[in-house]
Design a protein around this motif. Structure first.
Motif, PDB file in Angstrom:
ATOM      1  N   GLY A  22       5.383 -41.998 -12.478  1.00 50.18           N
ATOM      2  CA  GLY A  22       4.999 -40.599 -12.435  1.00 50.18           C
ATOM      3  C   GLY A  22       6.203 -39.689 -12.323  1.00 50.18           C
ATOM      4  N   GLN A  23       7.187 -40.126 -11.574  1.00 52.71           N
ATOM      5  CA  GLN A  23       8.408 -39.341 -11.398  1.00 52.71           C
ATOM      6  C   GLN A  23       9.328 -39.462 -12.603  1.00 52.71           C
ATOM      7  N   THR A  24       9.417 -40.654 -13.168  1.00 51.13           N
ATOM      8  CA  THR A  24      10.393 -40.876 -14.235  1.00 51.13           C
ATOM      9  C   THR A  24       9.874 -40.519 -15.623  1.00 51.13           C
ATOM     10  N   LEU A  25       8.580 -40.658 -15.879  1.00 50.69           N
ATOM     11  CA  LEU A  25       8.050 -40.431 -17.226  1.00 50.69           C
ATOM     12  C   LEU A  25       7.033 -39.291 -17.299  1.00 50.69           C
ATOM     13  N   LEU A  26       6.096 -39.244 -16.345  1.00 52.52           N
ATOM     14  CA  LEU A  26       5.069 -38.207 -16.409  1.00 52.52           C
ATOM     15  C   LEU A  26       5.640 -36.822 -16.138  1.00 52.52           C
ATOM     16  N   SER A  27       6.550 -36.726 -15.181  1.00 50.54           N
ATOM     17  CA  SER A  27       7.142 -35.428 -14.855  1.00 50.54           C
ATOM     18  C   SER A  27       7.838 -34.781 -16.051  1.00 50.54           C
ATOM     19  N   PRO A  28       8.652 -35.516 -16.837  1.00 45.69           N
ATOM     20  CA  PRO A  28       9.260 -34.897 -18.021  1.00 45.69           C
ATOM     21  C   PRO A  28       8.239 -34.426 -19.052  1.00 45.69           C
ATOM     22  N   VAL A  29       7.115 -35.144 -19.170  1.00 52.44           N
ATOM     23  CA  VAL A  29       6.070 -34.716 -20.101  1.00 52.44           C
ATOM     24  C   VAL A  29       5.537 -33.349 -19.691  1.00 52.44           C
ATOM     25  N   ILE A  30       5.219 -33.200 -18.415  1.00 56.59           N
ATOM     26  CA  ILE A  30       4.707 -31.923 -17.914  1.00 56.59           C
ATOM     27  C   ILE A  30       5.737 -30.818 -18.093  1.00 56.59           C
ATOM     28  N   THR A  31       7.006 -31.138 -17.782  1.00 55.88           N
ATOM     29  CA  THR A  31       8.065 -30.150 -17.920  1.00 55.88           C
ATOM     30  C   THR A  31       8.220 -29.698 -19.370  1.00 55.88           C
ATOM     31  N   THR A  32       8.166 -30.646 -20.300  1.00 54.01           N
ATOM     32  CA  THR A  32       8.307 -30.309 -21.719  1.00 54.01           C
ATOM     33  C   THR A  32       7.180 -29.409 -22.192  1.00 54.01           C
ATOM     34  N   VAL A  33       5.952 -29.722 -21.801  1.00 55.34           N
ATOM     35  CA  VAL A  33       4.815 -28.889 -22.183  1.00 55.34           C
ATOM     36  C   VAL A  33       4.977 -27.480 -21.628  1.00 55.34           C
ATOM     37  N   LEU A  34       5.435 -27.362 -20.369  1.00 50.95           N
ATOM     38  CA  LEU A  34       5.633 -26.042 -19.772  1.00 50.95           C
ATOM     39  C   LEU A  34       6.706 -25.254 -20.516  1.00 50.95           C
ATOM     40  N   TYR A  35       7.806 -25.908 -20.880  1.00 50.66           N
ATOM     41  CA  TYR A  35       8.850 -25.220 -21.634  1.00 50.66           C
ATOM     42  C   TYR A  35       8.318 -24.726 -22.968  1.00 50.66           C
ATOM     43  N   PHE A  36       7.492 -25.535 -23.611  1.00 51.77           N
ATOM     44  CA  PHE A  36       6.935 -25.115 -24.888  1.00 51.77           C
ATOM     45  C   PHE A  36       5.996 -23.925 -24.728  1.00 51.77           C
ATOM     46  N   VAL A  37       5.199 -23.953 -23.674  1.00 55.80           N
ATOM     47  CA  VAL A  37       4.270 -22.847 -23.449  1.00 55.80           C
ATOM     48  C   VAL A  37       5.029 -21.561 -23.140  1.00 55.80           C
ATOM     49  N   VAL A  38       6.025 -21.679 -22.232  1.00 54.59           N
ATOM     50  CA  VAL A  38       6.732 -20.488 -21.770  1.00 54.59           C
ATOM     51  C   VAL A  38       7.705 -19.968 -22.808  1.00 54.59           C
ATOM     52  N   PHE A  39       8.512 -20.879 -23.394  1.00 56.26           N
ATOM     53  CA  PHE A  39       9.555 -20.442 -24.320  1.00 56.26           C
ATOM     54  C   PHE A  39       9.141 -20.597 -25.780  1.00 56.26           C
ATOM     55  N   GLY A  40       8.660 -21.786 -26.140  1.00 59.12           N
ATOM     56  CA  GLY A  40       8.378 -22.052 -27.543  1.00 59.12           C
ATOM     57  C   GLY A  40       7.311 -21.148 -28.126  1.00 59.12           C
ATOM     58  N   TRP A  41       6.215 -20.999 -27.417  1.00 55.07           N
ATOM     59  CA  TRP A  41       5.113 -20.204 -27.965  1.00 55.07           C
ATOM     60  C   TRP A  41       5.269 -18.721 -27.700  1.00 55.07           C
ATOM     61  N   SER A  42       5.657 -18.347 -26.463  1.00 57.17           N
ATOM     62  CA  SER A  42       5.749 -16.922 -26.143  1.00 57.17           C
ATOM     63  C   SER A  42       6.922 -16.263 -26.870  1.00 57.17           C
ATOM     64  N   LEU A  43       8.128 -16.846 -26.742  1.00 62.46           N
ATOM     65  CA  LEU A  43       9.278 -16.277 -27.440  1.00 62.46           C
ATOM     66  C   LEU A  43       9.238 -16.583 -28.927  1.00 62.46           C
ATOM     67  N   GLY A  44       8.646 -17.721 -29.283  1.00 61.00           N
ATOM     68  CA  GLY A  44       8.573 -18.093 -30.694  1.00 61.00           C
ATOM     69  C   GLY A  44       7.828 -17.080 -31.534  1.00 61.00           C
ATOM     70  N   GLY A  45       6.885 -16.375 -30.914  1.00 59.21           N
ATOM     71  CA  GLY A  45       6.158 -15.361 -31.642  1.00 59.21           C
ATOM     72  C   GLY A  45       7.019 -14.167 -32.000  1.00 59.21           C
ATOM     73  N   ARG A  46       8.136 -13.989 -31.259  1.00 60.26           N
ATOM     74  CA  ARG A  46       9.031 -12.868 -31.528  1.00 60.26           C
ATOM     75  C   ARG A  46      10.258 -13.288 -32.330  1.00 60.26           C
ATOM     76  N   LEU A  47      10.855 -14.416 -31.934  1.00 60.96           N
ATOM     77  CA  LEU A  47      12.065 -14.862 -32.625  1.00 60.96           C
ATOM     78  C   LEU A  47      11.749 -15.560 -33.946  1.00 60.96           C
ATOM     79  N   ARG A  48      10.618 -16.237 -33.972  1.00 59.14           N
ATOM     80  CA  ARG A  48      10.126 -16.943 -35.150  1.00 59.14           C
ATOM     81  C   ARG A  48      11.085 -18.033 -35.628  1.00 59.14           C
ATOM     82  N   GLU A  49      12.230 -17.699 -36.198  1.00 56.99           N
ATOM     83  CA  GLU A  49      13.127 -18.726 -36.734  1.00 56.99           C
ATOM     84  C   GLU A  49      14.569 -18.462 -36.321  1.00 56.99           C
ATOM     85  N   ILE A  50      15.339 -19.561 -36.163  1.00 58.18           N
ATOM     86  CA  ILE A  50      16.789 -19.499 -35.984  1.00 58.18           C
ATOM     87  C   ILE A  50      17.397 -20.470 -36.986  1.00 58.18           C
TER      88      ILE A  50
END
Length: 253
Positions: A22-50
């Motif tokens: 849970g600490q070594t594998l599940l935690s990174p999964v949760i962290t990755t999903v959160l990064y995608f929600v916070v940065f990938g989807w929210s900022l992605g709607g504005r920055l679109r492409e780099i």
């Protein structure tokens, strides 16, 4: 040369982190999903492409690199520091194992954990953005070099530290900030001149940028510069960790 004793110590270290999936594998999964929600989807709607790459996909290599280095560091640092506190590290140092074998076992287990975590994060990210790799061998090689570097830094910190706060000092005040300021969420071309010079002086930038080139085929600097820098830093960190183990500094009571 790989000995039976080295393999035994390596297996012990691997079993240690696999006991807490849970600490070594599940935690990174949760962290990755959160990064995608916070940065990938929210900022992605504005920055679109780099550089012609969708923003959510652009941040994947940096997130993978961050997961690899933090887990490689924490695995070796926490393991050796606990042994140091319990006094069992003395038994290890007087065993028939050579210092190079001890170093290889600790670093090998930490690299395996880092690569496993990076792989899990890439698989999770791929569910959102696809699984294509532009230069898979280069990407894998850079990830392994980064894991070796930070695994060795974890050992160095564990030898030096006298409290858990000191063990956590390096990731809190160096690894995470320098990684976030190393181009994980942006291209260096987007920065003003002063901040750009700071980023280009950050060695972790070349790690993130090199992994991004390996995964996506785009970069802000030469990927070979990142490869050479990572190789040199990893070699220096391994040499320093070996020297500290051999000297018995802060380990023999």
């Amino acid at each position: 040369m790989i000995s039976f004793g080295m393999v035994t110590l390596f297996r012990k270290e691997v079993r240690r982190f696999l006991r807490v999936p849970g600490q070594t594998l599940l935690s990174p999964v949760i962290t990755t999903v959160l990064y995608f929600v916070v940065f990938g989807w929210s900022l992605g709607g504005r920055l679109r492409e780099i550089h012609g790459i969708p923003y959510a996909r652009f941040i994947v290599p940096g997130l993978v690199a961050l997961g690899v280095v933090t887990n490689a560091y924490s695995n070796s640092a926490s393991s050796l520091f606990v042994m140091k506190l319990q006094g069992t590290v003395v038994d290890l140092l007087v065993s028939p194992l050579g210092y190079g074998e001890i170093l290889g076992a600790f670093v090998g287990a930490a690299v395996l954990r880092g690569v496993l975590v990076g792989g899990v994060m890439w698989i999770v990210a791929g569910a959102f953005e696809g699984y294509g790799l532009a230069h898979p061998l280069l990407a894998f090689g850079l990830v392994v070099l980064a894991a070796i570097l930070f695994a060795a830094l974890g050992l160095i910190t564990a030898i030096w530290a006298s409290t858990f706060e000191q063990v956590n000092f390096v990731p809190t005040f160096f690894i995470t900030p320098l990684t976030f300021l190393g181009g994980v969420f942006y291209s260096v071309e987007m920065l003003p001149e002063g901040f750009r010079r700071f980023t280009l002086a950050n060695p972790i930038f070349y790690m993130v940028d090199g992994v991004r080139f390996g995964m996506l085929g785009i970069s802000d600097a030469s990927p070979w510069t990142g490869t050479a820098l990572l190789g040199a830093l990893a070699a220096a960190a391994m040499a320093a960790a070996y020297a500290l183990l051999r000297s018995g500094y802060e380990l023999r009571g």
